[in-house]
Design an enzyme around this catalytic site. Structure first.
Site, mmCIF file in Angstrom:
data_model
loop_
_atom_site.group_PDB
_atom_site.id
_atom_site.type_symbol
_atom_site.label_atom_id
_atom_site.label_comp_id
_atom_site.label_asym_id
_atom_site.label_seq_id
_atom_site.Cartn_x
_atom_site.Cartn_y
_atom_site.Cartn_z
ATOM 1 N N HIS A 63 0.846 -1.197 0.000
ATOM 2 C CA HIS A 63 0.000 0.000 0.000
ATOM 3 C C HIS A 63 0.878 1.242 0.000
ATOM 4 C CE1 HIS A 63 0.818 -0.661 4.266
ATOM 5 N NE2 HIS A 63 0.392 0.561 4.545
ATOM 6 N N HIS A 65 1.251 3.912 2.003
ATOM 7 C CA HIS A 65 1.721 4.654 3.169
ATOM 8 C C HIS A 65 3.245 4.758 3.149
ATOM 9 C CE1 HIS A 65 -2.158 4.165 5.752
ATOM 10 N NE2 HIS A 65 -2.159 5.284 5.062
ATOM 11 N N ASP A 67 5.752 4.517 5.203
ATOM 12 C CA ASP A 67 6.686 3.548 5.783
ATOM 13 C C ASP A 67 6.831 2.300 4.927
ATOM 14 O OD1 ASP A 67 3.990 3.069 6.565
ATOM 15 O OD2 ASP A 67 4.621 1.790 8.220
ATOM 16 N N HIS A 68 6.105 2.255 3.802
ATOM 17 C CA HIS A 68 6.199 1.122 2.882
ATOM 18 C C HIS A 68 6.751 1.519 1.510
ATOM 19 C CE1 HIS A 68 3.751 -1.710 5.416
ATOM 20 N NE2 HIS A 68 3.434 -0.541 5.954
ATOM 21 N N HIS A 141 -7.674 -1.500 5.278
ATOM 22 C CA HIS A 141 -6.743 -0.608 5.969
ATOM 23 C C HIS A 141 -7.115 0.870 5.822
ATOM 24 C CE1 HIS A 141 -3.118 0.570 7.955
ATOM 25 N NE2 HIS A 141 -2.546 1.093 6.880
ATOM 26 N N ASP A 211 -0.740 -3.865 5.657
ATOM 27 C CA ASP A 211 -1.444 -3.450 6.868
ATOM 28 C C ASP A 211 -2.938 -3.715 6.709
ATOM 29 O OD1 ASP A 211 1.060 -2.562 7.375
ATOM 30 O OD2 ASP A 211 0.525 -0.458 7.682
ATOM 31 N N HIS A 269 6.031 -5.482 11.449
ATOM 32 C CA HIS A 269 5.278 -4.227 11.539
ATOM 33 C C HIS A 269 4.795 -4.002 12.976
ATOM 34 C CE1 HIS A 269 2.351 -1.053 10.434
ATOM 35 N NE2 HIS A 269 3.102 -0.897 9.355
#
Length: 306
Positions: A63, A65, A67-68, A141, A211, A269
């Site tokens: 996805h 976000h 942090d990915h 998510h 997530d 995570h």
């Protein structure tokens, strides 16, 4: 096959854990590496490992976000100078991943010396590559987030050397033909290859989740997995709080492991609020519970055989 974790923290990096990235080594099927998510600092983590950027030929994004994905532009540009020249790369992820990458490269005036193929997922995906099957399904998510189910090819049976020597065939290049083909010819005779090797074995099934809070598609992706990699942002405390933020609590993951008949599960995570000692303490406490399934809280640079 083996899996290596280059980042295990959620949301933000910590002094001990980087943001999300997972490398799947496809050997013995091929010498390729598949990367799942590329959080900030991923290429720096890879510098501390034997993996080479030029061997990465697929990147799967769960996805959008930060942090990915915040490590993508730097990793892609570095790949040009670290063995990736003229080596095609396939990037699979949610809608917007191509625009994010191309905009980042354009604004920074970065130029790659290899082609990229983009595959953007709408609701689901069935992807086939060199005998591997990858299934992607939408999770829950709050933004489009996907889980991936990877089914490896069937492994041919082991060569029976003594049986082949019994017909006069000594070890050599011909053995590869016996291993991979249904029949082979030797001294004018046609033989059934299965008579000279053990039974073929199904390839492992690996499920890797982005997530999510609990949802129906999780079961379809995880069922009968040899290895499941799942987030547990909350490894203690209020499960409702975890789900309100569209994340999983460790109890949610335990339920999925049991319902989906997962053989082995690796938990990543984990919230940046926990330091390593706290993660270890909670793991030890959960492990003492006889009702807990087989699981492990992973750390950066952990590697596991599949």
């Amino acid at each position: 096959m083996e899996v290596t974790f280059f980042g295990t923290s959620a949301g933000l990096p910590t002094k001990e854990r980087n943001t999300q990235s997972i490398a799947l080594n496809l050997e013995p099927y091929s010498n390729s590496i598949w990367l799942f998510d590329v959080g900030e600092g991923t290429q720096h983590q890879i510098l501390r490992h034997s993996i080479k950027l030029g061997k990465i030929d697929h990147i799967f994004i769960t996805h959008m976000h930060g942090d990915h994905i915040f490590g993508l532009p730097g990793l892609l540009t570095s790949r040009s100078f670290q063995g990736g020249e003229n080596k095609p790369l396939t990037i699979i992820g949610p809608k917007g991943i191509q625009n994010y990458i191309e905009t980042s490269l354009q604004l920074s005036e970065s130029h790659l010396n290899y082609p990229i193929t983009y595959i953007e997922i709408n609701q689901q995906l069935a992807y086939h590559h060199n005998g591997f099957t990858v299934q992607a399904e939408m999770l829950n998510h709050g933004i489009p987030s996907f889980g991936y189910r990877i089914e490896a090819p069937i492994m041919p049976g082991t060569i029976n050397v003594e049986a082949l020597r019994g017909i006069g065939l000594e070890p050599g290049p011909k053995y590869q033909e016996v291993k991979l083909q249904e029949t082979f010819e030797y001294k004018g005779l046609i033989y059934n290859s299965d008579d000279f090797k053990g039974k073929a074995k199904p390839g492992p099934i690996i499920s890797i989740f982005g997530d999510t809070k609990p949802c129906e598609n999780e079961y379809e992706l995880a069922k009968n997995s040899d290895l499941m990699i799942h987030e547990a942002t909350y490894i203690e405390g209020d499960k409702k709080l975890a789900n309100n933020y569209h994340h999983s609590h460790i109890d949610d993951v335990f339920n999925l492991i049991k319902q989906a008949n997962v053989n082995k599960s690796l938990i990543t995570h984990i919230s940046n609020r926990y330091n390593i000692d706290e993660v270890t303490s909670i793991y030890n406490e959960l492990s003492l519970d006889q009702t807990s399934p087989h699981f492990y809280f992973v750390k950066d640079f952990d590697t596991f055989k599949i």
